[in-house]
Design a protein around this motif. Structure first.
Motif, mmCIF file in Angstrom:
data_model
loop_
_atom_site.group_PDB
_atom_site.id
_atom_site.type_symbol
_atom_site.label_atom_id
_atom_site.label_comp_id
_atom_site.label_asym_id
_atom_site.label_seq_id
_atom_site.Cartn_x
_atom_site.Cartn_y
_atom_site.Cartn_z
ATOM 1 N N GLY A 262 -6.792 85.714 35.347
ATOM 2 C CA GLY A 262 -6.104 86.218 34.171
ATOM 3 C C GLY A 262 -4.647 86.552 34.412
ATOM 4 O O GLY A 262 -3.937 86.885 33.480
ATOM 5 N N ALA A 263 -4.198 86.460 35.658
ATOM 6 C CA ALA A 263 -2.796 86.745 35.973
ATOM 7 C C ALA A 263 -2.505 86.244 37.382
ATOM 8 O O ALA A 263 -3.421 85.931 38.143
ATOM 9 N N THR A 264 -1.222 86.154 37.701
ATOM 10 C CA THR A 264 -0.822 85.775 39.055
ATOM 11 C C THR A 264 -0.505 87.049 39.821
ATOM 12 O O THR A 264 0.549 87.651 39.639
ATOM 13 N N LEU A 287 -9.465 86.655 30.873
ATOM 14 C CA LEU A 287 -10.488 85.613 30.774
ATOM 15 C C LEU A 287 -11.747 86.091 30.045
ATOM 16 O O LEU A 287 -12.243 85.382 29.155
ATOM 17 N N PRO A 288 -12.304 87.280 30.361
ATOM 18 C CA PRO A 288 -13.464 87.718 29.582
ATOM 19 C C PRO A 288 -13.143 87.978 28.113
ATOM 20 O O PRO A 288 -13.987 87.749 27.244
ATOM 21 N N SER A 451 3.115 79.187 33.958
ATOM 22 C CA SER A 451 2.235 79.748 32.924
ATOM 23 C C SER A 451 0.916 78.985 32.861
ATOM 24 O O SER A 451 0.677 78.209 31.930
ATOM 25 N N PRO A 452 0.029 79.189 33.852
ATOM 26 C CA PRO A 452 -1.189 78.381 33.933
ATOM 27 C C PRO A 452 -2.187 78.597 32.801
ATOM 28 O O PRO A 452 -3.086 77.785 32.618
ATOM 29 N N LEU A 453 -2.044 79.664 32.022
ATOM 30 C CA LEU A 453 -2.992 79.927 30.938
ATOM 31 C C LEU A 453 -2.379 79.717 29.553
ATOM 32 O O LEU A 453 -3.069 79.874 28.548
#
Length: 665
Positions: A262-264, A287-288, A451-453
């Motif tokens: 959910g974060a780096t 993510l949840p 920004s992978p998400l």
């Protein structure tokens, strides 16, 4: 036999000694007679006259006094005291009802709080009572009190810092000071230690180390610091109200996770003994929360703690509070408008104006920050090129990282390794964009590699629909249109995994369970996160995050190190079975092995330790798992728990119901 004759010298010495003794006795008798005729007056009791004692002696005296009170049948720690008015409520109700020199006879109130100051003697005593951050004067006189004996006893017993209960009449002194005139005072809990005192405008406690490590003492002695935490509470209340009014549902997601995501950021690791499983404290609830959007909860938010194993400085603490919300059928443009409305409205509500004063760093002069909407917007790459007056290498260029590294070197800008494109760009943004921002500004359209998400920009190649809100050089908010294509999400995770392999321990890992959830369909969604601690820093004009955390992380001092060592829990033995024997068991055949023997169970333990998931075949259960569980279920619990991998496998798999296990094929 006759006694020897006394010599002349001996006789002279004896007579001289007898005369001296007689003279001393006569002098002592005269002194005693004089004292009897003129008895010495007992020193008049003055409230607070022990304030000059050494703190150690003060503590000893106080402990002795309380023990004496208890021995004589008194109770320094009663169970209950009924309070009719909180101190703020008392002030609000009676300040306008009373006049100078007037008492509201026939009206009885009960208030309670801590004595902030004590003064007086004889038949009149004054106290400042603090309760819920407000102060009221207690003006106690002998005529009003229920008895002279009780009056003298209580005023000799209570000290500054004590918690007391007051039953009395509201009114005002001749000088117009709102007061309670007690009929009875009850000691509810004594303060055994001498409290620091403020000197003029100087706070009672100025040492930050003392204040942060002993927050209770800070709040007792420095009443103005209470306002910071009142502001923090109002910030959280405002956010909840804002989202609740827009039909968001507040939820809770796990803090203990199998994978950090959910974060780096670098996570904290822990270990679950019963499952024999390494776990992580969450770095973000993203993510949840998105899984809940997939499940049909179209507007959700969570306010809670996150944990990141990173440095401690003026703006970072290992555990911190955020609010994250996710809204189906919204994008980052919608979220920017919501952010402007929420943040500007909150500043106006809490501070009474869109404009606030803020000192970015200790010792720096205050700057005026204007939260009037709309906020300025800067596109990251074009904004960098404008600020640096150069053209940056294309994000599609295979040599992008090395070219960016050369640019940083030419400008004497350092970047901690590994020198990935994302880290190098982040360093440039901090140097040329973030540092120049004072008023709220959106830095937007981040590169995909950072920004992978986030979802790719609908019209700008290699960029995403993402923004971060910065104020006075500090990040306050992060949001984006969510990536909902599972194929692209898996590719982004794999790219992050390659960064991790290169030494970037803040890069994300591949969370296959989240990708599988995305395969069930995440609607177009906007996701948003805000740091509660940092926003509170702005609204309370604090430039150290420790000021807005009631219990900030602190490096232990020598006393705390000793305390930790003395109370350290016993570590689990790495060989939990050292000195133990495998219990006698009946035969339990499975795939040619006898699990009822130590050798058979050891072989299974090794096999499970080599696995890539919680089941025999990896992440998904099969019929073989069902057969193994049935075999293990015939053995004593001590045998199943003898080896760690077997114990963890069994406890994890048995969480599924028997009906579900029956479907495994």
């Amino acid at each position: 036999m006759s006694e020897p004759k006394e010599s002349k010298n001996a006789m002279k010495k004896r007579l001289k000694a007898e005369a001296a003794a007689k003279k001393k006795a006569e002098k002592d008798a005269a002194k005693a007679a004089k004292e009897a005729a003129n008895p010495k007056k007992e020193k008049k009791f003055v409230a607070g006259d022990d304030a000059d004692l050494d703190p150690t002696q003060y503590y000893a005296n106080r402990v002795a006094a309380i023990e004496k009170m208890q021995a004589e049948g008194g109770n320094a720690y009663p169970h209950k005291f009924h309070v009719s008015h909180r101190v703020p409520d008392f002030i609000k109700e009676f300040d306008s009802k009373t006049k100078e020199g007037e008492r509201l006879e026939g009206t009885t109130v009960t208030v309670a709080g801590r004595l902030n100051s004590v003064r007086g003697q004889g038949k009149l005593y004054f106290y400042d009572l603090k309760g819920d951050g407000d102060f009221v004067q207690i003006m106690s006189d002998l005529k009003t009190y229920e008895s002279e004996e009780g009056f003298n006893a209580i005023h000799r017993s209570i000290k500054r810092g004590d918690i007391v209960g007051i039953t009395g009449t509201p009114g005002k002194s001749k000088t117009g000071q709102l007061s309670v005139f007690p009929k009875q005072i009850v000691l509810l809990s004594p303060c055994l230690h001498m409290l620091p005192k403020s000197q003029g405008d100087r706070p009672a406690i100025t040492d930050p180390e003392v204040r942060y490590r002993n927050r209770y003492l800070d709040l007792i002695c420095n009443n103005e610091n209470r306002r910071t935490f009142e502001i923090r509470a109002r910030v959280i209340s405002y956010i909840r109200r804002f989202l609740d009014e827009r039909n968001f549902l507040e939820v809770e997601t796990p803090s203990l996770c199998l994978l950090p995501g959910g974060a780096t950021a670098k996570p904290f690791k822990t270990f679950h003994n019963d499952l024999n499983q390494e776990m992580y404290m969450r770095i973000a609830p993203e993510l949840p929360l998105k899984k809940l959007i997939i499940g049909g909860l179209e507007r959700v938010y969570e306010i809670g703690r996150n944990y990141r194993n990173e440095g401690i400085d003026l703006t970072h603490n290992p555990e911190f509070t955020t609010c994250e919300f996710y809204q189906a059928y919204a994008d980052y443009e919608d979220l920017m408008r919501m952010t402007e409305e929420m943040v500007s409205g909150m500043v106006l509500s809490v501070c009474g104006s869109y404009k606030i004063a803020f000192s970015p760093k200790p010792g720096m002069p205050e700057v005026e920050v204007d939260f009037t909407p709309p906020f300025k917007r800067i596109s990251m790459i074009s904004g960098l090129e404008s600020a640096m007056k150069i053209s940056l290498p294309s994000l599609s260029d295979p040599q992008c990282a090395s070219k960016l590294s050369a640019i940083l070197k030419s400008r004497d800008i350092e970047c901690a390794p590994p020198h990935t494109t994302a880290r190098l760009l982040d360093e440039l943004v901090g140097e040329y964009l973030e540092s120049e921002i004072v008023n709220p500004t959106f830095i937007m359209e981040h590169p995909e590699i950072m920004s992978p998400l986030a979802k790719y920009h609908r019209s700008k190649e290699f960029l995403t629909e993402r923004f971060e809100l910065f104020v006075a050089g500090r990040e306050l908010c992060n949001a984006y249109t969510e990536l909902n294509n599972p194929k692209v999400q898996r590719e982004r995770f794999l790219e992050q995994a390659s960064f991790n392999a290169s030494g970037d321990d803040e890069a994300m890992c591949l969370d296959e369970s989240f990708v599988v959830a995305l395969e069930h369909g995440l609607p177009p969604t906007g996701g948003w996160g805000l740091g509660i601690d940092r926003l509170t820093m702005f609204l309370s004009n604090k430039n150290n995050i420790k000021e807005v955390l009631l219990f900030p992380a602190m490096k232990p001092n020598a006393e705390e190190v000793a305390l930790i060592a003395a109370n350290k829990p016993k570590d689990d033995d790495k060989d939990v079975n050292q000195g133990k024997k495998f219990p006698a068991c009946q035969a339990a055949k499975w795939e040619g092995a006898d699990l009822g023997t130590e050798a058979g169970m050891r072989s299974l333990d090794c096999r499970l330790g080599d696995g890539a998931g919680p089941f025999l075949g990896g992440s998904k259960p099969s019929g073989a798992d069902g057969e193994l569980l049935r075999a293990l279920a015939t053995l004593p619990r001590e045998a199943v728990g003898f080896f760690g991998n077997v114990k963890g496998y069994y406890n994890g798999a048995m969480q599924f119901s028997e009906a579900v296990r029956g479907t495994w094929k």
